[in-house]
Design a protein around this motif. Structure first.
Motif, PDB file in Angstrom:
ATOM      1  N   THR A  52       0.827  -1.204   0.000  1.00  0.00           N
ATOM      2  CA  THR A  52       0.000   0.000   0.000  1.00  0.00           C
ATOM      3  C   THR A  52       0.864   1.257   0.000  1.00  0.00           C
ATOM      4  O   THR A  52       0.593   2.222  -0.729  1.00  0.00           O
ATOM      5  CB  THR A  52      -0.937  -0.002   1.219  1.00  0.00           C
ATOM      6  OG1 THR A  52      -1.767  -1.165   1.186  1.00  0.00           O
ATOM      7  CG2 THR A  52      -1.810   1.243   1.236  1.00  0.00           C
ATOM      8  N   ASN A  58      -5.242   5.321  -3.246  1.00  0.00           N
ATOM      9  CA  ASN A  58      -4.970   4.867  -4.610  1.00  0.00           C
ATOM     10  C   ASN A  58      -5.491   3.452  -4.840  1.00  0.00           C
ATOM     11  O   ASN A  58      -5.978   3.131  -5.931  1.00  0.00           O
ATOM     12  CB  ASN A  58      -3.467   4.920  -4.901  1.00  0.00           C
ATOM     13  CG  ASN A  58      -2.979   6.322  -5.193  1.00  0.00           C
ATOM     14  OD1 ASN A  58      -3.775   7.208  -5.497  1.00  0.00           O
ATOM     15  ND2 ASN A  58      -1.680   6.541  -5.073  1.00  0.00           N
ATOM     16  N   VAL A  59      -5.361   2.600  -3.824  1.00  0.00           N
ATOM     17  CA  VAL A  59      -5.880   1.233  -3.954  1.00  0.00           C
ATOM     18  C   VAL A  59      -7.376   1.270  -4.208  1.00  0.00           C
ATOM     19  O   VAL A  59      -7.891   0.609  -5.124  1.00  0.00           O
ATOM     20  CB  VAL A  59      -5.575   0.407  -2.687  1.00  0.00           C
ATOM     21  CG1 VAL A  59      -6.202  -0.982  -2.775  1.00  0.00           C
ATOM     22  CG2 VAL A  59      -4.071   0.293  -2.460  1.00  0.00           C
ATOM     23  N   ARG A  82      -8.339   3.002  -7.808  1.00  0.00           N
ATOM     24  CA  ARG A  82      -8.080   2.169  -8.980  1.00  0.00           C
ATOM     25  C   ARG A  82      -9.068   1.005  -9.075  1.00  0.00           C
ATOM     26  O   ARG A  82      -9.488   0.611 -10.162  1.00  0.00           O
ATOM     27  CB  ARG A  82      -6.640   1.662  -8.957  1.00  0.00           C
ATOM     28  CG  ARG A  82      -5.622   2.773  -9.144  1.00  0.00           C
ATOM     29  CD  ARG A  82      -4.182   2.299  -8.932  1.00  0.00           C
ATOM     30  NE  ARG A  82      -3.254   3.416  -8.997  1.00  0.00           N
ATOM     31  CZ  ARG A  82      -1.939   3.316  -8.830  1.00  0.00           C
ATOM     32  NH1 ARG A  82      -1.402   2.121  -8.555  1.00  0.00           N
ATOM     33  NH2 ARG A  82      -1.169   4.387  -8.894  1.00  0.00           N
ATOM     34  N   ASN A  83      -9.442   0.460  -7.948  1.00  0.00           N
ATOM     35  CA  ASN A  83     -10.387  -0.656  -7.960  1.00  0.00           C
ATOM     36  C   ASN A  83     -11.817  -0.197  -8.202  1.00  0.00           C
ATOM     37  O   ASN A  83     -12.606  -0.932  -8.814  1.00  0.00           O
ATOM     38  CB  ASN A  83     -10.287  -1.449  -6.658  1.00  0.00           C
ATOM     39  CG  ASN A  83      -9.093  -2.378  -6.630  1.00  0.00           C
ATOM     40  OD1 ASN A  83      -9.124  -3.475  -7.171  1.00  0.00           O
ATOM     41  ND2 ASN A  83      -8.008  -1.922  -6.005  1.00  0.00           N
ATOM     42  N   TYR A 134      -4.442  -5.766  -7.913  1.00  0.00           N
ATOM     43  CA  TYR A 134      -4.920  -5.011  -9.074  1.00  0.00           C
ATOM     44  C   TYR A 134      -4.355  -3.600  -9.082  1.00  0.00           C
ATOM     45  O   TYR A 134      -3.923  -3.091 -10.133  1.00  0.00           O
ATOM     46  CB  TYR A 134      -6.444  -4.946  -9.121  1.00  0.00           C
ATOM     47  CG  TYR A 134      -6.907  -4.126 -10.297  1.00  0.00           C
ATOM     48  CD1 TYR A 134      -6.868  -4.647 -11.582  1.00  0.00           C
ATOM     49  CD2 TYR A 134      -7.314  -2.800 -10.125  1.00  0.00           C
ATOM     50  CE1 TYR A 134      -7.233  -3.865 -12.679  1.00  0.00           C
ATOM     51  CE2 TYR A 134      -7.678  -2.018 -11.207  1.00  0.00           C
ATOM     52  CZ  TYR A 134      -7.628  -2.558 -12.484  1.00  0.00           C
ATOM     53  OH  TYR A 134      -7.970  -1.792 -13.579  1.00  0.00           O
ATOM     54  N   ALA A 135      -4.349  -2.936  -7.918  1.00  0.00           N
ATOM     55  CA  ALA A 135      -3.844  -1.566  -7.871  1.00  0.00           C
ATOM     56  C   ALA A 135      -2.371  -1.503  -8.275  1.00  0.00           C
ATOM     57  O   ALA A 135      -1.923  -0.524  -8.877  1.00  0.00           O
ATOM     58  CB  ALA A 135      -4.029  -1.001  -6.464  1.00  0.00           C
ATOM     59  N   THR A 136      -1.618  -2.548  -7.979  1.00  0.00           N
ATOM     60  CA  THR A 136      -0.191  -2.579  -8.323  1.00  0.00           C
ATOM     61  C   THR A 136       0.024  -2.808  -9.819  1.00  0.00           C
ATOM     62  O   THR A 136       0.892  -2.187 -10.433  1.00  0.00           O
ATOM     63  CB  THR A 136       0.509  -3.696  -7.521  1.00  0.00           C
ATOM     64  OG1 THR A 136       0.323  -3.455  -6.119  1.00  0.00           O
ATOM     65  CG2 THR A 136       2.007  -3.728  -7.828  1.00  0.00           C
ATOM     66  N   HIS A 152      -2.369  -2.434 -12.282  1.00  0.00           N
ATOM     67  CA  HIS A 152      -3.610  -2.025 -12.946  1.00  0.00           C
ATOM     68  C   HIS A 152      -3.425  -1.625 -14.406  1.00  0.00           C
ATOM     69  O   HIS A 152      -4.382  -1.624 -15.169  1.00  0.00           O
ATOM     70  CB  HIS A 152      -4.261  -0.870 -12.173  1.00  0.00           C
ATOM     71  CG  HIS A 152      -3.530   0.431 -12.261  1.00  0.00           C
ATOM     72  ND1 HIS A 152      -2.277   0.615 -11.729  1.00  0.00           N
ATOM     73  CD2 HIS A 152      -3.886   1.628 -12.817  1.00  0.00           C
ATOM     74  CE1 HIS A 152      -1.888   1.854 -11.950  1.00  0.00           C
ATOM     75  NE2 HIS A 152      -2.843   2.487 -12.604  1.00  0.00           N
TER      76      HIS A 152
END
Length: 628
Positions: free
Chosen positions: A231, A239-240, A243-244, A325-327, A329
């Motif tokens: 994170t 941001n996590v 983005r999701n 996913y955020a990493t 994306h």
């Protein structure tokens, strides 16, 4: 440069001009792999397990089979509760839940409602019965409530369930280990399992419980470590979430009443309740731990700690799925084959986030393997109890001495451990593990839960009804579950996935071919629906979450029907201890013990009068029965 590819990918935006000139093979082989500190940490975890097993094998020896199997029924609440959590949260959950969230979104996380329902029902219905009977094998209940046939059938169901579930438990962490070391799955699997088999067979349940305590600590610490570091690396939790949300992975509960929808609040709550009730509450693996506690109060306390730990782990794993996913994306690692299988996404994240710190990836993979080892050791210890109590004692008159009892239990652990390792060759062909484990597990879980439920909640059901109800459910669920998995494996039945993109990738790759991975996300489309619409496949579209409940209902319906048309029990003939506590107050006791149901006239000799008196139902003392 290649070592930093994953970190670089997570920070680049679409406009950045970076050309690495690597093909997919270069990327896959140059990603950061295990270094010697990681191997040291990983081997350290295994050595701790071995030491605990040897301690309970040589310094705190079990004195008899009850001590070996249920710890003398005087174990402490906290370690048993931790063991319950560790036993239920296998590597399937640690890898499968993040994969589920990455591919399909957060709907699965709402299963915590089913966990709450399980805890309430278990504490008020099933647990008081199990604990009050002072059992060693859960399936001894079936003989007391029905007969030996039902007991044997219940034990066979447990054996089937273990043999179909354990290979998945073993395979999943081996797959993760392969991702970060390139060591063949079929090399690491037998080595690690041999260690597990050794400390399980040598130390008994005390060794299993205390290794579980160590393993759950490693497991939870690893999840928290990768969550916090990951994170921070992508700029914070905002941001996590952002983005999701953009990709549609974070969404509210799906209230669709269609049972064919893959995930709805109804299937997750009620279908999930049935699944976790069988897997985490009424099978031998878990009940054996509750029976190791001295009182019902301590067992209920362990149950609620188990519930809280279960919710915590599921929510943490769901967050890790969002973090994956955020990493990645802007560059899907499945399409580019950075991860060759869906269930290798978490190891990829671990190496991306923690790869620069020697030893930390080893901690995370040790946590993953810890989850698998705890589940494996629990199942093998429980299997030894079932073989001794249900397969040997009821059918062999010769009583084993202590030496041969230990030999039988240890051979059971060795043989079933070897069988499960061999079956890993089969499960590696069957796809993503979370849905697979719940689907295949329902073959035996549904009938098993059905028999326990009939016994405790429906006193009218007789032994014949219970047996044929369970058998009918087993045959039906075998056909249904295996046919559905065959269609999924062949591609005839598939499920739409959330959107992914490779527009932010800054290296060359050959895209992985997939029928669903390039579907553009449309918020109006329910991603829990199934793609195939041919009528011949309609029945197989039923959500996998309903499988265990469906098998349970089939068993109960058939059991009630057969009992009704044969000779249903008189509820007054059932030992109240075998029924749920709330039912006991509703069943009117006989005026006399074992009062007859038919037209027999029972005469009892009364010493004070010297007369034979007509006293229907008296079977104590001098009793004479005359047909009318």
């Amino acid at each position: 440069m290649a070592d930093n590819i994953p970190n670089l990918m997570s920070h680049l935006d679409v406009g950045d001009k970076v050309v690495l000139g690597l093909d997919v093979t270069d990327v896959g082989t140059n990603i950061r792999k295990f270094m010697w500190p990681d191997y040291v940490v990983f081997m350290g975890m295994l050595m701790i397990c071995l030491i605990i097993g040897m301690y309970y094998a040589f310094f705190k020896k079990s004195t008899n089979s009850e001590d070996y199997l249920v710890g003398g029924r005087n174990m402490d609440t906290f370690p048993v509760a931790m063991s319950l959590i560790a036993s239920y949260i296998s590597g399937i959950s640690l890898l499968g839940i993040p994969t589920e969230v990455y591919v399909y979104g957060v709907q699965y996380a709402y299963i915590v409602g089913g966990f709450l329902l399980m805890a309430i029902v278990m504490s008020t219905v099933y647990l008081p019965v199990f604990h009050g009977l002072n059992l060693t094998s859960t399936y001894e209940y079936h003989e007391r409530r029905f007969d030996k046939r039902v007991r044997l059938f219940g034990s066979i169901l447990f054996t089937i369930s273990s043999i179909t579930w354990l290979p998945l438990v073993i395979y999943v962490p081996a797959l993760a280990f392969n991702q970060v070391t390139d060591i063949n799955v079929h090399l690491i699997t037998p080595v690690v399992c041999l260690i597990c088999i050794f400390y399980t067979s040598m130390g008994g349940i005390r060794a299993v419980v205390w290794t579980d305590v160590i393993q759950i600590a490693i497991m939870t610490g690893a999840i928290i470590l990768v969550s916090v570091k990951g994170t921070l690396d992508i700029g914070g939790i905002a941001n996590v979430i952002e983005r999701n949300l953009e990709s549609g992975r974070i969404e509210g509960p799906n209230f669709d009443i269609n049972p064919l929808a893959r995930h709805t609040i109804w299937s997750l709550t009620f279908g999930g309740f049935a699944y976790v009730m069988q897997a985490g509450a009424v099978n031998q693996n878990m009940v054996q731990r509750y029976l190791a506690l001295p009182t019902l109060t301590s067992a209920k306390r362990a149950l609620w700690i188990f519930f809280a730990g279960l919710v915590l782990i599921v929510l943490l794993c769901s967050y890790v799925g969002l973090l994956i996913y955020a990493t990645f994306h802007k560059c899907d690692p499945l399409t580019t084959m950075l991860a060759r299988e869906k269930d290798q996404l978490l190891p990829l994240l671990v190496m991306t986030v923690l790869g620069s710190v020697p030893g930390l990836p080893g901690v995370c993979l040790a946590g993953n393997f810890s989850a698998a080892l705890s589940s494996l050791s629990t199942a093998l210890n429980s299997m030894s109890a079932v073989v001794l109590e249900d397969f040997y004692k009821p059918f062999f008159q010769r009583e084993l001495n202590t030496k041969y009892t230990y030999l039988l239990m240890k051979l059971t652990v060795l043989i079933f451990g070897a069988i499960c390792v061999a079956l890993v060759f089969v499960v590696e062909k069957l796809g993503a593990v979370l849905q697979l484990s719940m689907s295949i597990g329902a073959i035996a879980s549904g009938p098993s839960l059905g028999i326990f439920t009939m016994g405790m909640l429906i006193p009218y059901i007789n032994a014949t009804g219970a047996l044929y109800g369970g058998l009918s459910a087993l045959l039906f669920m075998s056909w249904f579950c295996l046919r559905t998995q065959t269609l999924i494996a062949s591609g005839d039945l598939s499920f739409p996935e959330k959107s992914v993109t490779t527009e932010g990738c800054h290296y060359s790759f050959t895209p992985k071919q997939s029928s669903t991975s390039n579907i553009f996300f449309d918020p109006s489309v329910n991603a829990t629906d199934v793609l195939h619409t041919d009528e011949q496949f309609m029945i197989y579209r039923l959500s996998y979450l309903w499988y265990t409940l469906m098998g349970t209902l089939v068993a109960i319906i058939v059991g009630v029907t057969i009992s009704f048309f044969s000779k249903p029990n008189d509820p007054r003939d059932v030992d109240p201890k075998l029924l749920a506590p709330f039912l006991r107050r509703w069943i009117k006791p006989r005026k006399y013990p074992n009062e007859t149901m038919g037209d027999e006239i029972i005469y009892a000799y009364t010493p004070t009068t010297g007369q034979l008196e007509n006293r229907n139902g008296v079977k104590n003392g001098n009793t004479f029965v005359s047909e009318p």
